[in-house]
Scaffold this motif. Structure first.
Motif, short mmCIF file in Angstrom:
data_model
loop_
_atom_site.label_atom_id
_atom_site.label_comp_id
_atom_site.label_asym_id
_atom_site.label_seq_id
_atom_site.Cartn_x
_atom_site.Cartn_y
_atom_site.Cartn_z
N ASP A 170 -6.69 3.08 10.14
CA ASP A 170 -6.92 1.64 9.98
C ASP A 170 -5.53 1.00 10.03
O ASP A 170 -4.88 0.81 9.01
CB ASP A 170 -7.62 1.36 8.65
CG ASP A 170 -8.01 -0.10 8.50
OD1 ASP A 170 -7.80 -0.88 9.46
OD2 ASP A 170 -8.53 -0.47 7.43
N LEU A 171 -5.07 0.68 11.23
CA LEU A 171 -3.67 0.37 11.47
C LEU A 171 -3.28 -1.02 10.98
O LEU A 171 -4.13 -1.88 10.74
CB LEU A 171 -3.37 0.52 12.96
CG LEU A 171 -3.63 1.91 13.55
CD1 LEU A 171 -3.43 1.92 15.05
CD2 LEU A 171 -2.74 2.96 12.88
N GLY A 172 -1.98 -1.24 10.89
CA GLY A 172 -1.44 -2.52 10.46
C GLY A 172 -1.23 -2.59 8.96
O GLY A 172 -1.51 -1.65 8.22
N ALA A 173 -0.72 -3.74 8.51
CA ALA A 173 -0.53 -3.96 7.07
C ALA A 173 -1.86 -4.28 6.42
O ALA A 173 -2.73 -4.91 7.04
CB ALA A 173 0.47 -5.09 6.84
N SER A 174 -2.02 -3.87 5.18
CA SER A 174 -3.29 -4.10 4.48
C SER A 174 -3.24 -5.42 3.73
O SER A 174 -2.16 -5.97 3.44
CB SER A 174 -3.57 -2.95 3.51
OG SER A 174 -2.65 -2.98 2.43
N SER A 175 -4.41 -5.92 3.37
CA SER A 175 -4.48 -7.16 2.59
C SER A 175 -3.82 -6.99 1.24
O SER A 175 -3.27 -7.94 0.68
CB SER A 175 -5.95 -7.57 2.43
OG SER A 175 -6.70 -6.52 1.84
N MET A 176 -3.85 -5.77 0.70
CA MET A 176 -3.19 -5.48 -0.57
C MET A 176 -1.69 -5.75 -0.49
O MET A 176 -1.09 -6.28 -1.43
CB MET A 176 -3.45 -4.03 -0.95
CG MET A 176 -2.84 -3.58 -2.26
SD MET A 176 -3.25 -1.87 -2.64
CE MET A 176 -2.39 -1.02 -1.30
N GLN A 177 -1.08 -5.43 0.64
CA GLN A 177 0.36 -5.67 0.82
C GLN A 177 0.66 -7.15 1.02
O GLN A 177 1.65 -7.65 0.51
CB GLN A 177 0.86 -4.85 2.00
CG GLN A 177 0.83 -3.35 1.73
CD GLN A 177 0.98 -2.52 2.98
OE1 GLN A 177 0.62 -2.95 4.08
NE2 GLN A 177 1.51 -1.31 2.84
N PHE A 178 -0.20 -7.84 1.75
CA PHE A 178 0.01 -9.28 1.96
C PHE A 178 -0.16 -10.06 0.66
O PHE A 178 0.47 -11.10 0.47
CB PHE A 178 -0.96 -9.81 3.02
CG PHE A 178 -0.51 -9.56 4.44
CD1 PHE A 178 0.50 -10.31 5.00
CD2 PHE A 178 -1.10 -8.57 5.20
CE1 PHE A 178 0.92 -10.09 6.31
CE2 PHE A 178 -0.70 -8.33 6.51
CZ PHE A 178 0.32 -9.09 7.06
N ASP A 179 -1.03 -9.57 -0.22
CA ASP A 179 -1.31 -10.31 -1.46
C ASP A 179 -0.19 -10.19 -2.49
O ASP A 179 -0.15 -10.96 -3.44
CB ASP A 179 -2.62 -9.80 -2.08
CG ASP A 179 -3.83 -10.18 -1.24
OD1 ASP A 179 -3.70 -11.11 -0.42
OD2 ASP A 179 -4.89 -9.54 -1.39
N GLN A 180 0.72 -9.23 -2.31
CA GLN A 180 1.82 -9.04 -3.25
C GLN A 180 3.07 -9.72 -2.70
O GLN A 180 3.68 -9.23 -1.74
CB GLN A 180 2.08 -7.55 -3.48
CG GLN A 180 0.89 -6.81 -4.08
CD GLN A 180 1.15 -5.32 -4.22
OE1 GLN A 180 2.29 -4.86 -4.17
NE2 GLN A 180 0.09 -4.55 -4.40
N LYS A 181 3.46 -10.82 -3.31
CA LYS A 181 4.58 -11.59 -2.77
C LYS A 181 5.90 -10.84 -2.83
O LYS A 181 6.83 -11.15 -2.07
CB LYS A 181 4.69 -12.93 -3.49
CG LYS A 181 5.03 -12.82 -4.97
CD LYS A 181 5.12 -14.21 -5.60
CE LYS A 181 5.51 -14.13 -7.07
NZ LYS A 181 5.61 -15.49 -7.67
N THR A 182 6.01 -9.84 -3.71
CA THR A 182 7.26 -9.08 -3.80
C THR A 182 7.46 -8.17 -2.59
O THR A 182 8.55 -7.62 -2.41
CB THR A 182 7.28 -8.22 -5.07
OG1 THR A 182 6.14 -7.35 -5.08
CG2 THR A 182 7.26 -9.08 -6.31
N ARG A 183 6.42 -7.98 -1.77
CA ARG A 183 6.54 -7.12 -0.61
C ARG A 183 7.20 -7.83 0.58
O ARG A 183 7.73 -7.18 1.48
CB ARG A 183 5.16 -6.59 -0.18
CG ARG A 183 4.36 -5.91 -1.27
CD ARG A 183 5.08 -4.71 -1.83
NE ARG A 183 5.35 -3.71 -0.83
CZ ARG A 183 4.52 -2.72 -0.51
NH1 ARG A 183 3.35 -2.62 -1.12
NH2 ARG A 183 4.85 -1.83 0.40
N GLY A 184 7.11 -9.16 0.64
CA GLY A 184 7.77 -9.91 1.70
C GLY A 184 7.00 -9.96 3.01
O GLY A 184 7.57 -10.31 4.04
#
Length: 405
Positions: A170-184
């Protein structure tokens, strides 16, 4: 021991993406990687301040597997299960565990199946380890690694070539990563300009801030153009270089978004639309390009598909979900046995007309993959309405069946 040597030899002979992608990534990170052995960032030598590592320790994980969020909803779960057909006592590899939605679906359909959960994100691995505590020992195993290094860990878990019953990407960035503002990753919330999938303290790879502040205008323009197709790539790169020269280091996502917006006429800043005809921020494509470059995503996808083919048993299934054309092109070329450097998809008749070599013709006649469906499987309209990730991009899913040569 012999199987381990075989794996290392096969992986060592892999071609990491197309020639242009390999050359672009390795050339532009050379000056960064040259300083890692002496534990000193060469960007600091150039007088640029380097942000300290971000504390991304996952901390406690709730019962749903994602801290402070609802349980992860996988994209196209029904379609994936229809093709994967999970069965008890079989072995599956979830190459992109994320929030664990697809792994939970596999185990819901086959409670006695064995699943190996792979992810380069430490937070995702902590979720997988928490999930493993709810099942029998050894039923769920974790691999904190990227695709290009997975061959060093699978033999340790007792996985041998030709024994895996199904692989899921399931390629690409996950919604979990987008939802965390510290990830950038996200434009909607201001945070440190990082964008690395793995933000653990032992990861010495360059962040998005290192790329934006350390590469020259030509290199930045090439990255943005190559990985996003942004028509104004050179203008965006020029604006970035001018801004950092005038105001210093660029270290925040909102700061970079404002700089990118300044490269566009005011009338276009709020009127750009994506391929689904929705209003889109002018910095979206540049952010995607930086994320892909920082994580070397295209080369990693190519590696992952090679590993999947090597470990799948004859007749097993590989399911791949892609979200943009760069991923989609690599997946299609793998499944159709087309060289990644080829400029055209030539038919057998065209190859014979061009007097292709016997080896090239044999490659077309004896393909490594057999398609389950000739058409791309897309999400249903109801899923697009209920699942934010399905709505966020034009989803392309390639589902192919692995068979013996």
């Amino acid at each position: 021991m012999s199987s381990t040597r075989t794996v290392l030899r096969v992986i060592g002979e892999m071609r990491l993406g197309s020639y242009c992608q390999r050359r672009l990534f390795h050339q532009m990170t050379k000056k960064y990687r040259a300083g890692t052995e002496r534990k000193k960032n060469p960007l600091s030598v150039a007088g640029l301040h380097v942000d300290p590592p971000i504390d991304t320790s996952p901390g406690p994980v709730d019962v749903d597997g994602v801290k402070g969020q609802q349980q992860h909803i996988p994209v196209m779960a029904e379609e994936v299960m229809q093709h994967l057909k999970p069965k008890n006592e079989q072995l599956y590899i979830d190459m992109t565990f994320g929030g664990g939605g697809h792994t939970r679906q596999i185990l819901a359909h086959a409670p006695q199946a064995r699943v190996i959960c792979v992810d380069r994100d430490p937070t995702a691995i902590s979720i997988a380890q928490e999930l493993a505590n709810s099942y029998s020992p050894g039923q769920i195993q974790t691999c904190h690694t990227k695709f290009s290094l997975i061959h060093t860990l699978l033999p340790e878990l007792g996985v041998t070539p030709g024994t895996v019953d199904g692989v899921l990407f399931d390629l690409g960035a996950s919604s979990m990563q987008f939802d965390q503002k510290t990830r950038g990753f996200s434009l909607s919330a201001d945070g440190p300009l990082d964008m690395r999938m793995d933000q653990s303290s032992d990861n010495s790879e360059p962040s998005a801030a290192d790329v934006v502040n350390g590469f020259d205008e030509l290199e930045l323009g090439l990255i943005i153009k190559k990985y996003s197709g942004e028509k104004n790539a050179r203008k965006v790169a020029h604006a970035i270089v001018e801004a950092r020269s005038a105001f210093g280091r660029i270290s925040r996502t909102q700061q970079l978004a404002d700089i990118i917006a300044s490269a566009f006429p005011e009338r276009l800043q709020y009127s750009r639309k994506d391929k689904l005809k929705r209003l889109s921020h002018v910095a979206t494509q540049t952010f995607m390009a930086l994320r892909i470059f920082v994580n070397n995503e295209m080369n990693e996808v190519n590696n992952g598909l090679e590993v999947a083919h090597y470990y799948l048993r004859p007749g097993a299934c590989c399911v791949t979900l892609t979200f943009h054309s760069l991923e989609d092109r690599i997946v299609k070329r793998h499944f159709h046995d087309i060289d990644l450097d080829s400029k055209a998809n030539l038919s057998l008749r065209q190859m014979r007309h061009k007097k292709a070599s016997t080896a090239e013709i044999e490659q077309i006649l004896h393909k490594r993959w057999t398609p389950i469906s000739k058409k791309i499987v897309a999400p249903s309209s109801s899923e697009c309405e209920s699942n934010p990730r399905a709505r966020s991009a034009k989803l392309r899913a390639a589902v192919k069946n692995e068979t013996n040569q």
